[in-house]
Design a protein around this motif. Structure first.
Motif, short mmCIF file in Angstrom:
data_model
loop_
_atom_site.label_atom_id
_atom_site.label_comp_id
_atom_site.label_asym_id
_atom_site.label_seq_id
_atom_site.Cartn_x
_atom_site.Cartn_y
_atom_site.Cartn_z
N TYR A 172 0.83 -1.12 -0.30
CA TYR A 172 -0.23 -0.01 0.24
C TYR A 172 0.87 0.80 -0.19
CZ TYR A 172 0.54 1.01 5.31
OH TYR A 172 1.11 0.71 6.34
N LEU A 173 0.11 2.45 -0.16
CA LEU A 173 1.37 3.56 -0.70
C LEU A 173 1.26 4.47 1.14
CD1 LEU A 173 2.71 4.89 -2.77
CD2 LEU A 173 0.76 6.35 -3.04
N TYR A 180 -3.81 10.45 4.63
CA TYR A 180 -4.02 10.08 3.72
C TYR A 180 -4.43 7.97 4.20
CZ TYR A 180 -3.70 7.56 -0.94
OH TYR A 180 -3.75 6.67 -2.41
N SER A 234 -5.92 4.57 1.39
CA SER A 234 -4.62 3.55 0.87
C SER A 234 -5.32 2.21 1.33
CB SER A 234 -3.31 3.59 0.90
OG SER A 234 -2.16 3.07 0.24
N CYS A 245 -6.21 -1.53 -0.32
CA CYS A 245 -5.41 -2.59 -0.83
C CYS A 245 -6.02 -3.69 0.53
CB CYS A 245 -3.84 -1.87 0.57
SG CYS A 245 -3.13 -3.12 1.15
#
Length: 394
Positions: free
Chosen positions: A78-79, A88, A92, A96
């Motif tokens: 995941y980012l 955020y 994310s 995911c």
């Protein structure tokens, strides 16, 4: 019972200590109750495996999937962008989790409930997934997700939203339960199920033998175990050591503070009495605890510090900061002593008193034996059964 575990806190081949307390609780549950469990434990994406990037490179080396103790575990990426990550990352992680669930269920497997650990961002993301899929969810709060992150307005609101949606919330210490209630969560939804200790892994080893394994001299030994970060308070223990004559300090763990801790020890004149052991495998920590005359934990924050029970199970009394769950663990002289966080004089005094008159190590071990996993496993099972029954009745 089919259970899907969602959490970023779970060991992997590259980071075998990461979130080991989540794995330990799950293993304890499965030793007593039959369940079909699959684990999704995402890792933050990072482009390089080069060791100069430290923990970030370890995330890059994390396998995409593996099996640990018979459990299938997926580690999708995941980012986690810098600067905006706090707000955020739940979004994310939600994306995911959803992609990973499609893969996990591609063979026709389905699950009865979601067991999610750490309220933010993991719990918030998992709750959004549970709502979308129409599945009951159990959340577990473990420490900074309750005693630190809710100081920020947006995460606090999202945590309370996830808690209100959950069938039940587990906290690992009563102090964390009370904090969550004070934040606005419904008291009837929250249950304290403290962590236990694996008495088969953590047991006394002959002290002379343990010290020989570690190459330690005779005399008093103080041990610390934990990441080398500021909040673990290793610097306070080094400062306290400077007030004690003759004792050796051993520190098991790695982290960004190692060089500064080495420099601090040298500046305090105790550099030759401090041994940095680096990262020690979890199943080898019994040697460290057994070698110790006393175990020290000077943290500023701890949810339920498992290391205290691990040390006591090996016969080592503890001296710890009186923060959060520590006071629920250390209740008798056989267990050890509590001191105010950051009070180096009190820490040094408690260490000196314990070194001068340590409790019988058999009594300390006996105290730890009262913290088996059985009660926690039973509590989990009742919560899981209730969640499934309520969903089926709806």
């Amino acid at each position: 019972m089919k259970i899907l575990v969602l959490t970023t806190l779970f060991p992997n081949a590259a980071l075998p200590h990461h979130g080991v307390f989540v794995e330990n609780r799950l293993r304890a549950y499965l030793e007593k109750y039959s369940a079909d469990v699959r684990v999704v434990a995402p890792a933050p994406w990072f482009p390089s495996r080069h060791e100069r990037f430290g923990r970030y490179s370890a995330w890059a080396r994390t396998p995409r999937s593996e099996t640990r103790n018979g459990l299938p575990i997926d580690h999708p990426r995941y980012l986690l962008p810098p600067k905006i990550g706090m707000n955020y990352v739940p979004h994310s992680l939600e994306k995911c989790f959803l992609r990973a669930i499609e893969d996990v269920c591609s063979d026709g497997w389905d699950f009865d409930l979601i067991d999610a650990h750490y309220l933010y961002p993991d719990g918030v993301a998992a709750a959004a997934v549970a709502k979308r899929l129409g599945k009951p969810i159990i959340l577990t709060g473990r420490g900074t997700d309750i005693n630190l992150i809710p100081e920020y307005e947006k995460p606090r609101a999202r945590i309370l939203g996830a808690v209100s949606q959950a069938h039940a919330v587990i906290t690992v210490a009563e102090a964390l339960r009370e904090k969550l209630i004070n934040l606005g969560a419904a008291a009837e939804k929250i249950t304290t199920l403290r962590n236990g200790v694996d008495l088969s892994v953590f047991h006394p080893i002959d002290q002379t033998e343990a010290r020989a394994q570690l190459g330690l001299p005779s005399g008093d030994v103080i041990a610390c175990v934990g990441h080398l970060t500021e909040r673990k308070g290793h610097h306070h223990v080094i400062d306290a050591l400077a007030q004690l004559s003759g004792a050796t300090l051993i520190i098991a763990g790695d982290g960004e503070e190692r060089r500064s801790l080495e420099a601090r020890a040298a500046a305090k004149g105790v550099g030759e009495r401090v041994r940095f052991l680096g990262s020690v495998p979890h199943d080898k920590l019994a040697d460290v605890y057994s070698a110790a005359t006393v175990f020290a934990l000077a943290s500023s924050r701890e949810g339920w510090p498992n290391v205290l029970l691990e040390a006591m199970a090996c016969g080592a009394p503890v001296v710890a900061s009186n923060v959060w769950g520590a006071g629920e663990i250390v209740k008798t002289q056989e267990a050890g002593r509590l001191v105010p966080y950051g009070d180096v004089a009190a820490l040094a005094g408690a260490l000196a008193a314990t070194l001068e008159n340590p409790p019988d190590r058999r009594a300390t071990r006996a105290y730890a034996e009262g913290f088996s996993w059985e009660e926690t496993a039973d509590g989990m099972h009742e919560i899981f059964r209730s969640a499934i029954a309520q969903k089926r009745a709806a």
